[in-house]
Design an enzyme around this catalytic site. Structure first.
Site, PDB file in Angstrom:
ATOM      1  N   LYS A  57       0.815  -1.224   0.000  1.00 14.26           N
ATOM      2  CA  LYS A  57       0.000   0.000   0.000  1.00 14.26           C
ATOM      3  C   LYS A  57       0.843   1.266   0.000  1.00 14.26           C
ATOM      4  O   LYS A  57       2.033   1.250   0.272  1.00 14.26           O
ATOM      5  CB  LYS A  57      -1.006  -0.045   1.157  1.00 14.26           C
ATOM      6  N   ARG A 115      -3.946 -10.258   4.126  1.00 15.97           N
ATOM      7  CA  ARG A 115      -4.394 -10.120   2.729  1.00 15.97           C
ATOM      8  C   ARG A 115      -3.240  -9.512   1.935  1.00 15.97           C
ATOM      9  O   ARG A 115      -2.937  -8.325   2.076  1.00 15.97           O
ATOM     10  CB  ARG A 115      -5.635  -9.226   2.680  1.00 15.97           C
TER      11      ARG A 115
HETATM   12  N1  HH2 Z   1      -7.677  -3.483   0.649  1.00 18.65           N
HETATM   13  C1  HH2 Z   1      -8.026  -3.389  -0.654  1.00 18.65           C
HETATM   14  C2  HH2 Z   1      -9.148  -4.098  -1.125  1.00 18.65           C
HETATM   15  N2  HH2 Z   1      -9.865  -4.892  -0.297  1.00 18.65           N
HETATM   16  N3  HH2 Z   1     -10.208  -5.831   1.846  1.00 18.65           N
HETATM   17  C3  HH2 Z   1      -9.856  -5.935   3.144  1.00 18.65           C
HETATM   18  N4  HH2 Z   1     -10.543  -6.742   3.976  1.00 18.65           N
HETATM   19  N5  HH2 Z   1      -8.784  -5.251   3.654  1.00 18.65           N
HETATM   20  C4  HH2 Z   1      -8.031  -4.423   2.876  1.00 18.65           C
HETATM   21  O1  HH2 Z   1      -7.088  -3.789   3.398  1.00 18.65           O
HETATM   22  C5  HH2 Z   1      -8.383  -4.277   1.496  1.00 18.65           C
HETATM   23  C6  HH2 Z   1      -9.503  -5.001   1.009  1.00 18.65           C
HETATM   24  C7  HH2 Z   1      -7.229  -2.560  -1.600  1.00 18.65           C
HETATM   25  O2  HH2 Z   1      -6.085  -3.236  -2.019  1.00 18.65           O
HETATM   26  P1  HH2 Z   1      -5.761  -3.820  -3.485  1.00 18.65           P
HETATM   27  O3  HH2 Z   1      -6.406  -5.136  -3.696  1.00 18.65           O
HETATM   28  O4  HH2 Z   1      -4.295  -3.770  -3.626  1.00 18.65           O
HETATM   29  O5  HH2 Z   1      -6.335  -2.830  -4.515  1.00 18.65           O
HETATM   30  P2  HH2 Z   1      -7.759  -2.820  -5.220  1.00 18.65           P
HETATM   31  O6  HH2 Z   1      -8.612  -1.944  -4.396  1.00 18.65           O
HETATM   32  O7  HH2 Z   1      -7.486  -2.263  -6.577  1.00 18.65           O
HETATM   33  O8  HH2 Z   1      -8.298  -4.215  -5.252  1.00 18.65           O
END
Ligand code: HH2
Length: 278
Positions: free
Chosen positions: A222, A256
């Site tokens: 992040k 995650r």
């Molecule tokens: N962060 C993202 C998406 N979903 N779910 C949970 N439970 N916790 C998190 O911290 C979280 C989440 C964002 O991360 P990323 O998958 O890298 O990006 P995107 O929003 O494009 O999927």
């Protein structure tokens, strides 16, 4: 190590690997390629040791725009169906969505749990979908919405505020018929938080764990790691592994992440140290 009892059928600590089903607007051929790439990626994450794969069709990155229900369904459902068939009992499939219709369809297609970054606030029908399915659900803290959440977020005491929010959402879920043991809680690293807020939450994760539900930590690659390291996304793997080690020491249960192998190694070392001190 002791973790709260949970209806999520995994052993804690564990890794939740991230499968983003990214948009492709060129052609249907592109859509098949996109699906196949996402499925292959999910299988690779499980081969590396992920206990759960989290399939998402809507980006929640800061500044991102929402996608329609139809588009989100077209992105995630074929991937979930294919992963369910290919994985069998080897790993769980999570759907990362805040839309009740997407969650319902994904569960019917074989998803085992719902990961809702709005903690059942995004869609008034989501709590009922989860309660009826009797499936595990992750409730995450977010201040504002993805489009605007990084516009000067403010808290009193960020850890106390996030814990208060998660406690309230847990109570709401239970009042809607979701079993407490089906709930996981997530402080929402990067969702309406400055660097200082993210660091305070990582330092105070034990207070989130004290709420009595398994804690999910999503710090992988992040932006705050980029701020600390001056590194682009792909160069944040070591920084992520450090958050995993520190997170385990403070009681987090599910990590995650994009990079399964490296974070499993971090978990193994952190676990050995924690257990040596127990
Ligand atoms: N962060 C993202 C998406 N979903 N779910 C949970 N439970 N916790 C998190 O911290 C979280 C989440 C964002 O991360 P990323 O998958 O890298 O990006 P995107 O929003 O494009 O999927």
């Amino acid at each position: 190590m002791a973790f709260p009892p949970s209806s999520l059928p995994v052993e804690f600590p564990c890794i939740m690997g991230i499968v983003n089903v990214t948009p492709d607007s060129f052609s249907d051929g592109g859509r098949f390629a996109e699906r196949d790439a996402a499925v292959a990626h999910g299988l690779r994450l499980v081969a590396e040791g992920a206990a759960i794969v989290d399939v998402g069709g809507e980006s929640t990155r800061p500044g991102s725009e929402p996608v329609s229900t139809g588009e989100e369904l077209r992105r995630v459902v074929p991937v979930i169906e294919a992963l369910r068939t290919a994985l069998g009992e080897r790993a769980l499939v999570s759907v990362d969505t805040s839309k009740a219709e997407v969650a319902r369809t994904a569960l019917a297609a074989g998803a085992d749990m719902v990961n809702d970054v709005t903690a059942l606030r995004g869609d008034p029908r989501m709590a009922a979908v989860v309660a009826e399915a009797g499936c595990p659900v992750c409730l995450m803290h977010m201040l504002g919405e993805p489009r605007t959440m990084q516009d000067a977020p403010r808290y009193g005491d960020v850890v106390a505020d996030v814990c208060g929010f998660l406690e309230e959402r847990l109570a709401f879920a239970v009042s809607a018929g979701v079993a407490a043991e089906a709930v996981l809680l997530d402080p929402g690293i990067g969702f309406g938080k400055t660097l200082a807020h993210n660091l305070a939450l990582l330092a105070g994760l034990d207070r989130v764990a004290a709420l009595g539900r398994p804690v999910v930590l999503g710090a992988s690659r992040k932006r705050f790691l980029g701020e600390l390291l001056g590194a682009e996304s792909q160069e944040r793997v070591v920084g992520t592994a450090v958050t995993t080690a520190l997170g385990l020491a403070r009681g987090a249960a599910v990590f995650r992440v994009h990079d399964v192998k490296e974070n499993l190694q971090a978990l193994a070392v952190a676990r050995a140290v924690v257990e040596a001190g127990a």
